[in-house]
Design a protein around this motif. Structure first.
Motif, mmCIF file in Angstrom:
data_model
loop_
_atom_site.group_PDB
_atom_site.id
_atom_site.type_symbol
_atom_site.label_atom_id
_atom_site.label_comp_id
_atom_site.label_asym_id
_atom_site.label_seq_id
_atom_site.Cartn_x
_atom_site.Cartn_y
_atom_site.Cartn_z
ATOM 1 N N VAL A 12 0.856 -1.183 0.000
ATOM 2 C CA VAL A 12 0.000 0.000 0.000
ATOM 3 C C VAL A 12 0.897 1.239 0.000
ATOM 4 O O VAL A 12 1.781 1.367 0.847
ATOM 5 N N TRP A 17 0.285 5.299 -0.056
ATOM 6 C CA TRP A 17 -0.713 6.354 0.032
ATOM 7 C C TRP A 17 0.010 7.643 0.388
ATOM 8 O O TRP A 17 0.692 7.726 1.421
ATOM 9 N N TYR A 65 -7.420 -2.607 2.733
ATOM 10 C CA TYR A 65 -7.275 -1.976 1.429
ATOM 11 C C TYR A 65 -7.512 -2.956 0.282
ATOM 12 O O TYR A 65 -7.484 -2.569 -0.878
#
Length: 149
Positions: free
Chosen positions: A99, A101, A139
């Motif tokens: 992930v 972000w 996610y």
């Protein structure tokens, strides 16, 4: 250049070239014919098949032999970017997730996690900004049924 260097080159170059000619003539006379055993060459076959890539339902899928090996999805705004990469083993089980972000203030989450075949977390590494303890599995996006490229 000095006269000494020029004289040295004029004297040594003809002698060096004559030595090369004599050496090559001697090598030609000592040529011996040797027959090598026949070598059997077998063609190399690829051990893996080609990967195929496609987009299904907002997920970018990479498949191999009809099984999904990775899925990528995300959201991109002018001040915010989320990218999630889910990878799967040959049996179709989740093996890792990554992930990334970032927002207008910098990195929010940049983490990777590995899972065993039963789906339990093995290891998580990376960076999380203070106040973002959300598990990486949250996610995940569900793969479409029978997704193939």
């Amino acid at each position: 250049m000095t006269h000494f260097k020029v004289l040295f080159l004029l004297v040594c170059l003809p002698l060096a070239s004559a030595a090369v000619v004599k050496k090559s003539a001697v090598q030609q006379r000592k040529f011996v014919s040797v027959s090598a055993p026949a070598i059997r060459v077998t063609p190399v076959r690829p051990t893996t098949t080609a990967f195929k890539s496609c987009t299904v339902g907002g997920l970018r899928l990479v498949t191999q032999v009809g099984a999904v090996r990775s899925a990528t999805h995300g959201i991109s705004y002018p001040d915010n970017r989320l990218r999630v990469v889910q990878t799967y083993d040959r049996a179709g089980r989740l093996s890792s997730i990554s992930v990334n972000w970032s927002g207008f203030a910098g990195q929010i989450v940049n983490a990777r996690a590995s899972y065993n075949p039963s789906g339990r977390l093995i290891k998580e590494t990376g960076y999380r900004h203070k106040g973002f303890p959300t598990p990486l599995k949250s996610y995940l996006k569900q793969l479409p049924k029978g997704a193939k490229c």
